[in-house]
Design an enzyme around this catalytic site. Structure first.
Site, PDB file in Angstrom:
ATOM      1  N   ASP A  10       1.032  -1.284   0.028  1.00 22.87           N
ATOM      2  CA  ASP A  10       0.048   0.025   0.004  1.00 22.87           C
ATOM      3  C   ASP A  10       1.013   1.232  -0.077  1.00 22.87           C
ATOM      4  OD1 ASP A  10      -2.437   1.482   0.089  1.00 22.87           O
ATOM      5  OD2 ASP A  10      -1.936   1.931   2.294  1.00 22.87           O
ATOM      6  N   SER A  11       0.255   2.100  -0.249  1.00 25.74           N
ATOM      7  CA  SER A  11       0.992   3.766  -0.232  1.00 25.74           C
ATOM      8  C   SER A  11       1.372   4.122   0.915  1.00 25.74           C
ATOM      9  CB  SER A  11       0.098   4.841  -1.014  1.00 25.74           C
ATOM     10  OG  SER A  11      -0.993   4.807  -0.247  1.00 25.74           O
ATOM     11  N   CYS A  73      -3.580  -1.214  -2.393  1.00 28.68           N
ATOM     12  CA  CYS A  73      -3.888   0.295  -2.587  1.00 28.68           C
ATOM     13  C   CYS A  73      -4.646   0.583  -3.683  1.00 28.68           C
ATOM     14  CB  CYS A  73      -2.502   1.076  -2.812  1.00 28.68           C
ATOM     15  SG  CYS A  73      -2.710   2.930  -3.144  1.00 28.68           S
ATOM     16  N   GLU A 158      -5.806  10.045   8.617  1.00 26.14           N
ATOM     17  CA  GLU A 158      -4.355   9.960   8.931  1.00 26.14           C
ATOM     18  C   GLU A 158      -4.025  11.002  10.202  1.00 26.14           C
ATOM     19  OE1 GLU A 158      -1.561  10.005   5.916  1.00 26.14           O
ATOM     20  OE2 GLU A 158      -2.551   8.038   5.163  1.00 26.14           O
ATOM     21  N   CYS A 190     -10.987   2.726  -1.150  1.00 25.33           N
ATOM     22  CA  CYS A 190     -10.171   3.257  -0.771  1.00 25.33           C
ATOM     23  C   CYS A 190      -9.486   2.708   0.613  1.00 25.33           C
ATOM     24  CB  CYS A 190      -9.824   4.747  -0.298  1.00 25.33           C
ATOM     25  SG  CYS A 190      -8.577   5.556   0.232  1.00 25.33           S
ATOM     26  N   HIS A 192      -8.317   3.644   3.223  1.00 24.20           N
ATOM     27  CA  HIS A 192      -8.643   4.458   4.608  1.00 24.20           C
ATOM     28  C   HIS A 192     -10.226   4.502   5.037  1.00 24.20           C
ATOM     29  CE1 HIS A 192      -4.646   5.486   3.988  1.00 24.20           C
ATOM     30  NE2 HIS A 192      -4.649   6.426   4.969  1.00 24.20           N
TER      31      HIS A 192
END
Ligand code: DGL
Length: 272
Positions: A10-11, A73, A158, A190, A192
């Site tokens: 993942d990023s 991701c 985040e 996504c 997140h």
């Protein structure tokens, strides 16, 4: 000989939520996670850069003795995966495989949607790539897909703000136009957004089916391994998990542990 690991890329650390779902389904296997936190977020970057970064991640994970990689991701799955599969792997990694999260989510959306009106929330880059539209319409051509880029959600999560009023306002802003399109299924496209599912549920109500990748990818991977014994029989089964990040920060340790659901120790990775 069972010696190889499953790599998850993942990023950043959001992919740990996807990995948590995979590990729940396949606890016996060995996993190596890589988060490119030094260069995240990817979601606002160009396709060219996302490809370059993702290619480096692929090389790193195969060097670490992975047999199979999962791009957790969505942005990398949208902007880099296809080119990696057709150009990079054949030239550099023989018959190794890299799988993404888009096709599994698209398949589930096609199974669940009755009204054939599906919403997708994702990063700006994923929305721009139209990758979800392509994958869903490959399966059912007349499904209508309504996309919404949600650039505020990754920074809010985040920053640890998922329970704040700001996140609530952002979610309402992003979901209201999709509800106006009378979607009956919503893809959280996504890494997140899975963590925001309960809040999203409150806004969209009970009649919209929510597809959270952390709940579907594990079962899809299990099914894939059952169909590919040539890969499965090479996978080690020691239940070992190793975590790498391109930047070692307290945040990765803290938020990473929250996303993964248990405390993690992170090693530094150098990508080239
Ligand atoms: N991992 C990204 C995704 O799933 C979100 C974070 C980022 O923009 O890098 O699209």
């Amino acid at each position: 000989m069972r010696q190889k690991s499953i790599g998850v890329f993942d990023s950043g650390f959001g992919g740990l939520d996807i990995m948590k779902g995979i590990v729940r389904e396949l606890p016996e296997y060995d996993f190596i996670y890589l988060g490119d936190t030094a260069r995240a977020p990817y979601g606002t970057r160009s396709g060219k850069i996302i490809y370059e970064f993702s290619r480096e991640a692929v090389d790193f994970l195969f060097q670490k003795d992975c047999e199979l990689l999962i791009f957790a991701c969505n942005t990398a799955s949208s902007d880099a995966l296809h080119r990696i599969q057709v150009e990079h792997l054949p030239k550099n990694h023989g018959n190794k495989r890299v799988l993404g999260v888009l096709i599994p989510a698209a398949e589930v959306a096609c199974e669940l949607s009755r009204s054939k009106r599906v919403g997708v929330i994702a990063t700006a880059s994923t929305v721009q790539s139209k990758s979800f539209i392509r994958e869903i319409n490959k399966i059912i051509p007349d499904i209508k897909i309504y996309q919404q880029a949600c650039p505020l959600l990754v920074p809010l999560v985040e920053a640890g703000e998922q329970n704040s009023e700001m996140t609530q306002i952002a979610l309402r802003k992003y979901l209201t136009p999709l509800l106006a399109k009378e979607i009956d299924t919503l893809i959280l496209g996504c890494t997140h957004y899975g963590i925001l599912e309960a809040k999203i549920r409150k806004i969209v109500g009970r009649n919209v089916k929510i597809i959270s990748e952390s709940r579907i990818i594990g079962a899809k991977l299990k099914d894939y391994l059952a169909r590919h014994p040539e890969i499965e029989t090479r996978l080690a089964q020691n239940g070992k998990r190793t975590f790498y990040s391109t930047d070692l920060t307290d945040n990765f340790q803290k938020l990473g542990s929250r996303f993964f659901g248990e405390k993690i120790e992170v090693n530094k990775a150098e990508l080239r």
